[in-house]
Design a protein around this motif. Structure first.
Motif, PDB file in Angstrom:
ATOM      1  N   THR A 147     -10.728  -2.889  11.168  1.00  9.84           N
ATOM      2  CA  THR A 147     -10.417  -4.171  10.525  1.00  9.84           C
ATOM      3  C   THR A 147     -11.725  -4.817  10.113  1.00  9.84           C
ATOM      4  OG1 THR A 147      -8.414  -4.486  11.851  1.00  9.84           O
ATOM      5  CG2 THR A 147      -9.383  -6.446  10.835  1.00  9.84           C
ATOM      6  N   ARG A 148     -11.844  -5.099   8.829  1.00 13.20           N
ATOM      7  CA  ARG A 148     -13.066  -5.691   8.268  1.00 13.20           C
ATOM      8  C   ARG A 148     -12.626  -6.822   7.333  1.00 13.20           C
ATOM      9  NH1 ARG A 148     -18.169  -3.592   8.312  1.00 13.20           N
ATOM     10  NH2 ARG A 148     -17.329  -1.615   9.080  1.00 13.20           N
ATOM     11  N   VAL A 149     -12.518  -8.029   7.901  1.00 10.88           N
ATOM     12  CA  VAL A 149     -11.977  -9.162   7.148  1.00 10.88           C
ATOM     13  C   VAL A 149     -12.865 -10.388   7.321  1.00 10.88           C
ATOM     14  CG1 VAL A 149      -9.626  -8.279   7.420  1.00 10.88           C
ATOM     15  CG2 VAL A 149     -10.493  -9.970   9.037  1.00 10.88           C
ATOM     16  N   LEU A 180      -5.737   0.808   3.608  1.00 10.10           N
ATOM     17  CA  LEU A 180      -6.035   2.167   3.164  1.00 10.10           C
ATOM     18  C   LEU A 180      -5.783   3.165   4.276  1.00 10.10           C
ATOM     19  CD1 LEU A 180      -8.609   0.068   2.275  1.00 10.10           C
ATOM     20  CD2 LEU A 180      -9.028   1.976   0.738  1.00 10.10           C
ATOM     21  N   SER A 181      -5.281   4.332   3.906  1.00 10.71           N
ATOM     22  CA  SER A 181      -5.108   5.445   4.837  1.00 10.71           C
ATOM     23  C   SER A 181      -5.867   6.645   4.290  1.00 10.71           C
ATOM     24  CB  SER A 181      -3.631   5.802   5.015  1.00 10.71           C
ATOM     25  OG  SER A 181      -2.924   4.728   5.600  1.00 10.71           O
ATOM     26  N   ILE A 182      -6.662   7.278   5.149  1.00  7.44           N
ATOM     27  CA  ILE A 182      -7.474   8.426   4.751  1.00  7.44           C
ATOM     28  C   ILE A 182      -7.057   9.616   5.607  1.00  7.44           C
ATOM     29  CG2 ILE A 182      -9.795   9.346   4.435  1.00  7.44           C
ATOM     30  CD1 ILE A 182      -9.476   5.637   4.963  1.00  7.44           C
ATOM     31  N   HIS A 226      -7.474   4.488   9.190  1.00  9.98           N
ATOM     32  CA  HIS A 226      -6.767   3.370   8.576  1.00  9.98           C
ATOM     33  C   HIS A 226      -7.724   2.187   8.482  1.00  9.98           C
ATOM     34  CE1 HIS A 226      -4.136  -0.227   8.447  1.00  9.98           C
ATOM     35  NE2 HIS A 226      -3.460   0.527   7.613  1.00  9.98           N
ATOM     36  N   LEU A 227      -7.781   1.568   7.300  1.00 12.33           N
ATOM     37  CA  LEU A 227      -8.694   0.447   7.069  1.00 12.33           C
ATOM     38  C   LEU A 227      -7.908  -0.770   6.599  1.00 12.33           C
ATOM     39  CD1 LEU A 227     -11.464   2.306   4.988  1.00 12.33           C
ATOM     40  CD2 LEU A 227     -11.187   2.234   7.481  1.00 12.33           C
ATOM     41  N   ASN A 228      -8.254  -1.924   7.158  1.00  6.38           N
ATOM     42  CA  ASN A 228      -7.713  -3.205   6.723  1.00  6.38           C
ATOM     43  C   ASN A 228      -8.890  -4.049   6.259  1.00  6.38           C
ATOM     44  OD1 ASN A 228      -6.491  -5.712   6.404  1.00  6.38           O
ATOM     45  ND2 ASN A 228      -6.341  -6.103   8.595  1.00  6.38           N
ATOM     46  N   VAL A 229      -8.960  -4.337   4.943  1.00  5.69           N
ATOM     47  CA  VAL A 229     -10.069  -5.126   4.398  1.00  5.69           C
ATOM     48  C   VAL A 229      -9.489  -6.325   3.653  1.00  5.69           C
ATOM     49  CG1 VAL A 229     -11.724  -3.237   4.261  1.00  5.69           C
ATOM     50  CG2 VAL A 229     -10.152  -3.605   2.363  1.00  5.69           C
TER      51      VAL A 229
END
Length: 342
Positions: free
Chosen positions: A150-152, A204-206, A215-218
């Motif tokens: 998580t990068r918010v 995003l899913s890689i 899994h990324l949450n931006v």
């Protein structure tokens, strides 16, 4: 001692200039920026550096051995290519370019001229990420199953790039550094909540070739700043919280074990391991200093840096795939197909 010229003294450029000046093995010889106000600030902080309004003059200066580029991503390609053709080593701010084709051309040009091409993926030079790399490499974590980040934060809204290119780029670079497996497909969903604005949030899913997944949450529209990553391995798990002043990394000896045998009753075959947590000691050295030292070392030794041009190219391939997937409302994009199209 290589003479280094810096192009761009706006948002990130002052940090790079300071880091170059603090590395004993390098000399900050020149700074170029179109803004007189920016050059005035640069002159006060770095009085020995030559100040220029045209970046082409900096590249043409025979006293410059290497060029550091800290300008909008749309300008990276022209500046980096001109520097390479002039025989200069290049360190360019992330991402290396705004598309895959341009990045591949820079990689080819640097290889053809035996020059260092390096990308400013600062996070992989932090003590925390390097410690995680050590834990993965020495087998402490076991096979990596999952990377969940998580990068918010609130802002900074960009005009020329989306939140994927601004924030997810960091995790793509970290994944490329940490995991030996290579991504094969990416799925992304994104939305823009402001008029005439790039996407401000994305999930995003890689998918990796060994079965691992990320899994990324931006998000640019979060009331708080969060920088937290969970890495699950076969043996142990890691929580990496970059907002912590101490204990940025916590390693948990926890997981799920399956007993041997063919018993169909899964409840009897599954055991949960609830071991201890420990926080390994990590280096507190500033990442930018480490990065500039690596740049100078690579120039002098021809050693490939961790964030070399090929790594930067792979990151841009992931960014391009994610952008295309988001435009198609989450349709997975195969990286092999994207590479062929490029």
């Amino acid at each position: 001692m290589p003479g280094i010229g810096l192009i761009g003294y706006g948002y990130w450029g002052p940090n790079l200039a300071r880091a170059i000046a603090e590395v004993d093995a390098a000399a900050l010889s020149a700074i170029a920026d179109m803004s007189p106000a920016a050059l005035e600030r640069a002159g006060r902080r770095h009085p020995s550096a030559r100040l220029l309004t045209d970046w082409r003059d900096l590249i043409a200066d025979p006293a410059i051995d290497a060029v550091v580029i800290s300008t909008p991503v749309s300008t990276h390609f022209d500046m980096a290519l001109a520097a390479l053709r002039a025989g200069k080593h290049v360190l360019v701010e992330k991402p290396i370019t705004d598309n895959v084709f341009k990045a591949s051309l820079l990689v080819e040009e640097a290889a053809r001229r035996s020059l260092v091409l390096m990308v400013d993926h600062t996070f992989i030079y932090t003590g925390a990420v390097r410690k995680i790399k050590d834990l993965i490499t020495d087998g402490s974590i076991g096979d990596v199953y999952c990377y969940d980040a998580t990068r918010v934060n609130l802002g900074l809204l960009q005009k020329d790039v989306s939140v994927i290119w601004d924030l997810a780029v960091h995790d793509f670079a970290i994944l490329d550094f940490l995991i030996e497996a290579r991504p094969v497909a990416i799925s992304a969903s994104a939305a823009a909540f402001l008029p005439n604005s790039p996407e401000t949030m994305a999930h995003l899913s890689i998918y990796f070739d060994d079965g691992a997944m990320a899994h990324l949450n931006v998000n640019w529209m979060s009331p708080v700043k969060i920088r937290q990553t969970l890495i699950s391995g076969r043996q142990r798990m890691i929580i990496y919280d970059d907002m912590q002043n101490s204990e940025k990394i916590k390693v948990y000896d926890r997981g799920v074990d399956l007993a041997e045998g063919q018993d169909d009753d899964r409840e009897r075959r599954v055991s949960y391991r609830m071991g201890e947590m420990w926080a390994p000691q990590i280096s507190t050295k500033e990442a930018l200093i480490t990065e500039i030292e690596q740049f100078v070392h690579s120039i002098e030794s021809a050693e490939r840096p961790p964030s070399d041009g090929e790594s930067g190219l792979r990151v841009v391939e992931m960014l391009a795939a994610a952008t295309r997937s988001a435009a198609l409302r989450g349709q997975p994009m195969e990286l092999v197909d994207l590479r062929r199209a490029s």
